[in-house]
Design a protein around this motif. Structure first.
Motif, PDB file in Angstrom:
ATOM      1  N   ILE A  43       1.711 -15.826  31.442  1.00 14.92           N
ATOM      2  CA  ILE A  43       2.677 -16.284  30.425  1.00 14.92           C
ATOM      3  C   ILE A  43       2.242 -17.635  29.872  1.00 14.92           C
ATOM      4  O   ILE A  43       1.858 -18.538  30.617  1.00 14.92           O
ATOM      5  CB  ILE A  43       4.099 -16.355  31.003  1.00 14.92           C
ATOM      6  N   PHE A  70       4.654 -13.381  19.664  1.00 18.09           N
ATOM      7  CA  PHE A  70       3.610 -12.975  20.605  1.00 18.09           C
ATOM      8  C   PHE A  70       3.345 -11.479  20.543  1.00 18.09           C
ATOM      9  O   PHE A  70       4.268 -10.681  20.371  1.00 18.09           O
ATOM     10  CB  PHE A  70       4.054 -13.271  22.043  1.00 18.09           C
ATOM     11  N   GLY A 122       2.646  -5.007  23.805  1.00 17.67           N
ATOM     12  CA  GLY A 122       2.943  -4.215  22.606  1.00 17.67           C
ATOM     13  C   GLY A 122       4.251  -3.439  22.701  1.00 17.67           C
ATOM     14  O   GLY A 122       4.500  -2.543  21.893  1.00 17.67           O
TER      15      GLY A 122
HETATM   16  P1  5GP Z   1       5.255  -7.317  24.247  1.00 19.48           P
HETATM   17  O1  5GP Z   1       6.474  -6.588  23.784  1.00 19.48           O
HETATM   18  O2  5GP Z   1       4.119  -7.265  23.289  1.00 19.48           O
HETATM   19  O3  5GP Z   1       4.863  -6.932  25.641  1.00 19.48           O
HETATM   20  O4  5GP Z   1       5.691  -8.831  24.362  1.00 19.48           O
HETATM   21  C1  5GP Z   1       6.005  -9.537  23.199  1.00 19.48           C
HETATM   22  C2  5GP Z   1       7.328 -10.221  23.302  1.00 19.48           C
HETATM   23  O5  5GP Z   1       7.511 -10.820  24.593  1.00 19.48           O
HETATM   24  C3  5GP Z   1       7.370 -11.337  22.282  1.00 19.48           C
HETATM   25  O6  5GP Z   1       8.414 -11.059  21.373  1.00 19.48           O
HETATM   26  C4  5GP Z   1       7.644 -12.605  23.060  1.00 19.48           C
HETATM   27  O7  5GP Z   1       8.940 -13.055  22.779  1.00 19.48           O
HETATM   28  C5  5GP Z   1       7.557 -12.233  24.523  1.00 19.48           C
HETATM   29  N1  5GP Z   1       6.330 -12.748  25.168  1.00 19.48           N
HETATM   30  C6  5GP Z   1       5.319 -12.000  25.670  1.00 19.48           C
HETATM   31  N2  5GP Z   1       4.403 -12.769  26.263  1.00 19.48           N
HETATM   32  C7  5GP Z   1       4.822 -14.041  26.106  1.00 19.48           C
HETATM   33  C8  5GP Z   1       4.273 -15.310  26.503  1.00 19.48           C
HETATM   34  O8  5GP Z   1       3.208 -15.435  27.135  1.00 19.48           O
HETATM   35  N3  5GP Z   1       4.981 -16.416  26.150  1.00 19.48           N
HETATM   36  C9  5GP Z   1       6.159 -16.336  25.459  1.00 19.48           C
HETATM   37  N4  5GP Z   1       6.769 -17.486  25.153  1.00 19.48           N
HETATM   38  N5  5GP Z   1       6.708 -15.157  25.082  1.00 19.48           N
HETATM   39  C10 5GP Z   1       6.042 -14.022  25.395  1.00 19.48           C
END
Ligand code: 5GP
Length: 189
Positions: free
Chosen positions: A19, A125, A129
Protein backbone atom coordinates in the motif's frame (compact mmCIF):
# COMPACT_ATOMS: atom_id res chain seq x y z
CA UNK A 1 4.48 12.34 -15.69
CA UNK A 2 7.62 13.75 -14.09
CA UNK A 3 6.03 16.21 -11.63
CA UNK A 4 3.83 13.45 -10.25
CA UNK A 5 6.67 10.92 -10.04
CA UNK A 6 8.86 13.43 -8.19
CA UNK A 7 6.02 14.19 -5.79
CA UNK A 8 5.39 10.49 -5.06
CA UNK A 9 9.09 9.98 -4.35
CA UNK A 10 9.12 13.06 -2.09
CA UNK A 11 5.84 12.65 -0.16
CA UNK A 12 4.63 9.06 -0.74
CA UNK A 13 4.89 6.56 2.09
CA UNK A 14 5.03 2.79 1.83
CA UNK A 15 3.00 0.45 4.01
CA UNK A 16 3.09 -3.30 4.54
CA UNK A 17 1.08 -5.30 2.00
CA UNK A 18 1.85 -3.15 -1.02
CA UNK A 19 0.00 0.00 0.00
CA UNK A 20 1.23 3.45 -0.96
CA UNK A 21 0.04 6.38 1.11
CA UNK A 22 -0.27 9.68 -0.74
CA UNK A 23 -2.41 11.50 1.83
CA UNK A 24 -0.37 14.67 1.49
CA UNK A 25 -1.53 15.45 -2.05
CA UNK A 26 -4.19 12.97 -3.31
CA UNK A 27 -6.09 11.02 -0.64
CA UNK A 28 -6.60 13.47 2.22
CA UNK A 29 -4.92 16.83 1.67
CA UNK A 30 -5.25 17.77 -2.01
CA UNK A 31 -2.87 19.72 -4.23
CA UNK A 32 -5.17 21.47 -6.74
CA UNK A 33 -2.31 22.61 -8.93
CA UNK A 34 -0.92 19.09 -9.27
CA UNK A 35 -4.48 17.78 -9.78
CA UNK A 36 -4.92 20.23 -12.65
CA UNK A 37 -1.67 19.02 -14.26
CA UNK A 38 -2.90 15.42 -13.84
CA UNK A 39 -6.20 16.30 -15.54
CA UNK A 40 -4.44 18.11 -18.40
CA UNK A 41 -2.16 15.10 -19.02
CA UNK A 42 -5.05 12.59 -19.02
CA UNK A 43 -6.98 14.88 -21.40
CA UNK A 44 -3.92 15.05 -23.68
CA UNK A 45 -3.67 11.24 -23.76
CA UNK A 46 -7.35 10.86 -24.65
CA UNK A 47 -7.46 13.86 -27.01
CA UNK A 48 -8.38 11.75 -30.05
CA UNK A 49 -11.15 9.85 -28.24
CA UNK A 50 -14.78 10.87 -28.27
CA UNK A 51 -16.00 11.18 -24.67
CA UNK A 52 -19.26 12.67 -23.38
CA UNK A 53 -19.01 11.76 -19.69
CA UNK A 54 -16.39 11.23 -17.00
CA UNK A 55 -17.14 8.63 -14.36
CA UNK A 56 -15.34 7.80 -11.14
CA UNK A 57 -15.89 6.20 -7.73
CA UNK A 58 -16.24 8.16 -4.51
CA UNK A 59 -14.25 9.55 -2.80
CA UNK A 60 -10.68 9.95 -4.08
CA UNK A 61 -11.52 9.73 -7.78
CA UNK A 62 -13.73 12.80 -7.59
CA UNK A 63 -10.89 15.35 -7.56
CA UNK A 64 -9.22 14.31 -10.86
CA UNK A 65 -12.63 13.60 -12.43
CA UNK A 66 -14.07 17.04 -11.65
CA UNK A 67 -10.89 18.74 -12.90
CA UNK A 68 -11.23 16.87 -16.20
CA UNK A 69 -14.95 17.52 -16.43
CA UNK A 70 -14.36 21.22 -15.81
CA UNK A 71 -11.61 21.47 -18.45
CA UNK A 72 -13.58 19.45 -21.03
CA UNK A 73 -16.96 20.95 -20.12
CA UNK A 74 -18.39 17.46 -19.59
CA UNK A 75 -20.62 16.03 -16.85
CA UNK A 76 -18.97 13.99 -14.09
CA UNK A 77 -20.73 11.08 -12.37
CA UNK A 78 -19.33 9.37 -9.30
CA UNK A 79 -20.43 5.86 -8.38
CA UNK A 80 -21.71 5.75 -4.82
CA UNK A 81 -20.48 3.07 -2.46
CA UNK A 82 -23.80 2.85 -0.62
CA UNK A 83 -27.17 2.57 -2.29
CA UNK A 84 -29.09 5.75 -1.43
CA UNK A 85 -32.61 5.05 -0.13
CA UNK A 86 -33.98 7.83 -2.34
CA UNK A 87 -32.60 6.35 -5.58
CA UNK A 88 -34.95 3.75 -7.02
CA UNK A 89 -33.57 2.93 -10.46
CA UNK A 90 -29.99 1.95 -9.73
CA UNK A 91 -27.34 -0.04 -11.51
CA UNK A 92 -25.21 -1.87 -8.96
CA UNK A 93 -22.13 -4.10 -8.90
CA UNK A 94 -20.07 -5.68 -6.10
CA UNK A 95 -16.38 -4.83 -5.69
CA UNK A 96 -13.75 -6.30 -3.36
CA UNK A 97 -11.61 -3.65 -1.71
CA UNK A 98 -8.07 -4.82 -1.17
CA UNK A 99 -7.12 -1.88 1.06
CA UNK A 100 -10.15 -2.41 3.32
CA UNK A 101 -10.34 -6.21 2.83
CA UNK A 102 -14.10 -6.22 2.37
CA UNK A 103 -16.76 -5.98 -0.33
CA UNK A 104 -18.60 -2.82 -1.22
CA UNK A 105 -21.10 -1.83 -3.90
CA UNK A 106 -20.72 0.65 -6.72
CA UNK A 107 -24.06 2.19 -7.67
CA UNK A 108 -25.03 4.64 -10.39
CA UNK A 109 -28.54 5.81 -11.20
CA UNK A 110 -29.84 4.60 -14.58
CA UNK A 111 -30.58 8.26 -15.24
CA UNK A 112 -26.86 9.12 -15.32
CA UNK A 113 -25.41 6.17 -17.24
CA UNK A 114 -27.23 5.38 -20.47
CA UNK A 115 -26.68 3.73 -23.89
CA UNK A 116 -25.91 7.20 -25.33
CA UNK A 117 -22.83 7.55 -23.10
CA UNK A 118 -19.20 7.30 -24.21
CA UNK A 119 -17.51 7.11 -20.88
CA UNK A 120 -13.98 7.69 -19.56
CA UNK A 121 -13.38 6.19 -16.12
CA UNK A 122 -10.87 8.02 -13.89
CA UNK A 123 -9.57 6.96 -10.48
CA UNK A 124 -6.72 7.63 -8.07
CA UNK A 125 -5.20 4.10 -8.02
CA UNK A 126 -5.18 0.99 -10.17
CA UNK A 127 -4.24 -2.01 -8.01
CA UNK A 128 -5.92 -5.38 -8.72
CA UNK A 129 -8.48 -3.74 -11.00
CA UNK A 130 -11.51 -4.64 -8.89
CA UNK A 131 -13.05 -1.15 -8.94
CA UNK A 132 -12.36 -1.04 -12.70
CA UNK A 133 -14.18 -4.37 -13.16
CA UNK A 134 -17.15 -3.02 -11.20
CA UNK A 135 -17.29 0.00 -13.52
CA UNK A 136 -17.03 -2.24 -16.60
CA UNK A 137 -20.00 -4.19 -15.26
CA UNK A 138 -22.04 -1.01 -14.65
CA UNK A 139 -21.32 0.25 -18.18
CA UNK A 140 -22.32 -3.13 -19.61
CA UNK A 141 -25.58 -3.11 -17.63
CA UNK A 142 -26.29 0.44 -18.83
CA UNK A 143 -25.36 -0.29 -22.45
CA UNK A 144 -22.85 2.60 -22.23
CA UNK A 145 -19.57 2.53 -24.14
CA UNK A 146 -16.47 2.52 -21.92
CA UNK A 147 -13.89 4.21 -24.14
CA UNK A 148 -10.98 4.18 -21.70
CA UNK A 149 -9.64 4.32 -18.19
CA UNK A 150 -7.19 6.77 -16.64
CA UNK A 151 -5.40 6.38 -13.31
CA UNK A 152 -3.15 8.71 -11.38
CA UNK A 153 -1.07 5.84 -9.95
CA UNK A 154 -0.86 2.24 -11.15
CA UNK A 155 0.73 -0.44 -8.98
CA UNK A 156 1.88 -2.66 -11.86
CA UNK A 157 2.85 -5.53 -9.55
CA UNK A 158 -0.83 -6.06 -8.67
CA UNK A 159 -1.72 -6.62 -12.34
CA UNK A 160 -5.01 -4.70 -12.57
CA UNK A 161 -4.20 -3.63 -16.13
CA UNK A 162 -4.52 -7.22 -17.42
CA UNK A 163 -8.28 -7.42 -16.86
CA UNK A 164 -8.84 -3.98 -18.42
CA UNK A 165 -6.81 -4.67 -21.55
CA UNK A 166 -8.24 -8.21 -21.84
CA UNK A 167 -11.65 -6.53 -22.13
CA UNK A 168 -10.28 -4.42 -25.01
CA UNK A 169 -10.33 -1.19 -23.00
CA UNK A 170 -7.51 1.33 -23.21
CA UNK A 171 -5.71 1.97 -19.93
CA UNK A 172 -3.52 5.02 -19.15
CA UNK A 173 -1.63 5.66 -15.90
CA UNK A 174 0.46 8.71 -15.07
CA UNK A 175 2.84 7.02 -12.63
CA UNK A 176 3.61 3.30 -12.66
CA UNK A 177 4.96 1.70 -9.50
CA UNK A 178 6.90 -1.48 -10.22
CA UNK A 179 7.51 -2.48 -6.63
CA UNK A 180 6.94 -1.47 -3.03
CA UNK A 181 9.04 -4.36 -1.69
CA UNK A 182 10.93 -3.65 1.53
CA UNK A 183 8.97 -0.39 1.75
CA UNK A 184 10.99 1.08 -1.11
CA UNK A 185 9.10 2.91 -3.87
CA UNK A 186 10.32 1.79 -7.31
CA UNK A 187 8.74 3.91 -10.06
CA UNK A 188 9.07 3.27 -13.78
CA UNK A 189 10.92 6.21 -15.35
P1 5GP B 1 -8.35 -2.01 -7.17
O1 5GP B 1 -9.84 -1.97 -7.19
O2 5GP B 1 -7.72 -1.69 -8.48
O3 5GP B 1 -7.83 -3.27 -6.57
O4 5GP B 1 -7.92 -0.88 -6.16
C1 5GP B 1 -8.15 0.46 -6.50
C2 5GP B 1 -8.86 1.19 -5.41
O5 5GP B 1 -8.34 0.84 -4.11
C3 5GP B 1 -8.62 2.68 -5.59
O6 5GP B 1 -9.87 3.29 -5.82
C4 5GP B 1 -7.99 3.16 -4.31
O7 5GP B 1 -8.91 3.97 -3.62
C5 5GP B 1 -7.69 1.93 -3.49
N1 5GP B 1 -6.25 1.62 -3.44
C6 5GP B 1 -5.65 0.52 -3.96
N2 5GP B 1 -4.35 0.49 -3.67
C7 5GP B 1 -4.10 1.62 -2.97
C8 5GP B 1 -2.90 2.17 -2.40
O8 5GP B 1 -1.79 1.61 -2.45
N3 5GP B 1 -3.03 3.37 -1.76
C9 5GP B 1 -4.23 4.02 -1.67
N4 5GP B 1 -4.24 5.19 -1.03
N5 5GP B 1 -5.38 3.52 -2.19
C10 5GP B 1 -5.31 2.34 -2.84
Amino acid sequence: MKTLIDRILKDGKCYEGGILKVDKFINHQLDPNLMKQIAVELIRRYASTEINKIITVEASGIAPAIMMGFLLDLPVVFAKKKKPSTMADMLSSTVFSFTKQREYHVCISKEYLTPEDKVLFVDDFLAYGNAAKGIMDLCKQAGAELVGMGFIIEKAFQNGREAIEAAGIRCESLAIIDSLDNCEIKIRQ
